[in-house]
Design a protein around this motif. Structure first.
Motif, mmCIF file in Angstrom:
data_model
loop_
_atom_site.group_PDB
_atom_site.id
_atom_site.type_symbol
_atom_site.label_atom_id
_atom_site.label_comp_id
_atom_site.label_asym_id
_atom_site.label_seq_id
_atom_site.Cartn_x
_atom_site.Cartn_y
_atom_site.Cartn_z
ATOM 1 N N TRP A 176 0.853 -1.177 0.000
ATOM 2 C CA TRP A 176 0.000 0.000 0.000
ATOM 3 C C TRP A 176 0.888 1.226 0.000
ATOM 4 C CZ3 TRP A 176 0.384 -3.564 3.849
ATOM 5 C CH2 TRP A 176 1.073 -3.170 4.992
ATOM 6 N N ASN A 183 -1.751 8.033 1.470
ATOM 7 C CA ASN A 183 -1.995 9.350 0.897
ATOM 8 C C ASN A 183 -0.828 10.285 1.204
ATOM 9 O OD1 ASN A 183 -3.269 12.315 1.394
ATOM 10 N ND2 ASN A 183 -4.197 11.268 -0.362
ATOM 11 N N LEU A 216 1.812 9.531 -1.220
ATOM 12 C CA LEU A 216 1.447 10.070 -2.540
ATOM 13 C C LEU A 216 1.679 11.572 -2.599
ATOM 14 C CD1 LEU A 216 -1.825 8.135 -3.474
ATOM 15 C CD2 LEU A 216 0.507 7.717 -4.279
ATOM 16 N N PHE A 252 -4.251 8.957 -12.427
ATOM 17 C CA PHE A 252 -4.670 8.059 -11.357
ATOM 18 C C PHE A 252 -4.212 8.589 -9.991
ATOM 19 C CE2 PHE A 252 -4.024 4.123 -8.854
ATOM 20 C CZ PHE A 252 -5.312 3.599 -8.916
ATOM 21 N N ILE A 253 -2.965 9.026 -9.905
ATOM 22 C CA ILE A 253 -2.431 9.560 -8.650
ATOM 23 C C ILE A 253 -3.133 10.870 -8.292
ATOM 24 C CG2 ILE A 253 -0.359 10.451 -7.482
ATOM 25 C CD1 ILE A 253 -0.507 7.332 -7.955
ATOM 26 N N ALA A 303 -6.437 10.064 -6.727
ATOM 27 C CA ALA A 303 -6.245 9.602 -5.349
ATOM 28 C C ALA A 303 -5.979 10.792 -4.421
ATOM 29 C CB ALA A 303 -5.090 8.603 -5.287
ATOM 30 N N ASN A 358 -8.995 13.003 -3.660
ATOM 31 C CA ASN A 358 -9.995 12.345 -2.823
ATOM 32 C C ASN A 358 -9.419 11.830 -1.507
ATOM 33 O OD1 ASN A 358 -12.621 12.172 -4.503
ATOM 34 N ND2 ASN A 358 -10.963 11.774 -5.942
ATOM 35 N N LEU A 377 -7.025 9.751 -0.835
ATOM 36 C CA LEU A 377 -6.890 8.301 -0.838
ATOM 37 C C LEU A 377 -5.431 7.882 -0.979
ATOM 38 C CD1 LEU A 377 -9.776 7.495 -3.348
ATOM 39 C CD2 LEU A 377 -9.849 7.287 -0.848
ATOM 40 N N GLY A 378 -5.154 6.664 -0.589
ATOM 41 C CA GLY A 378 -3.887 6.026 -0.877
ATOM 42 C C GLY A 378 -4.110 5.039 -2.007
ATOM 43 N N VAL A 379 -3.118 4.200 -2.252
ATOM 44 C CA VAL A 379 -3.205 3.226 -3.336
ATOM 45 C C VAL A 379 -2.778 1.862 -2.799
ATOM 46 C CG1 VAL A 379 -2.229 2.556 -5.564
ATOM 47 C CG2 VAL A 379 -2.720 4.948 -5.111
#
Length: 127
Positions: free
Chosen positions: A47, A50, A53, A80-81, A84, A87, A89-91
């Protein structure tokens, strides 16, 4: 976005913050217990939070496409990043995921991403 393709398309300057974070997408050293090189290299790999990122994006001048042929893939990765980050979010990264199983998992997010509308060719969206 395909781990094997990703590792050949998205590059980072050696010894940069970006390289360290990019390594988290493909390296399992501290990642998921659900990934095993003994089980055909399939499952959840790791993972990227965020916060990581955000650091990656602050150092985005150190990420680049491998060559002219991978520019579209790199562009999709950047979009895509950005999604994320926008919003908060992480990945989660994975490899050789079972599509039929992924489709059974209800999304915990209210976020709907229309990859075709965004013009993304390399992002797979299981809805």
């Amino acid at each position: 976005m395909g781990r094997t393709i990703f590792t050949g398309c998205v590059m980072a300057t050696p010894n940069s913050t970006a390289e360290e974070i990019m390594d988290n997408f493909t390296n399992n050293e501290l990642g998921s217990i659900f990934y095993s090189s003994y089980s055909n290299c399939s499952g959840l790999i790791n993972w990227v939070t965020n916060e990581d990122l955000q650091l990656l994006w602050m150092d985005k001048e150190n990420i680049y496409s491998a060559d002219a042929e991978t520019d579209d893939y790199f562009s999709d990765f950047c979009t895509f990043i950005e999604i994320a980050l926008e919003n908060n979010l992480g990945v989660i990264s994975g490899t050789n995921m079972n599509e039929s199983t992924l489709k059974l998992i209800p999304s915990p997010l209210n976020l709907k991403i229309d990859v075709k509308e965004l013009g993304m060719k390399y992002v797979i969206n299981y809805d």
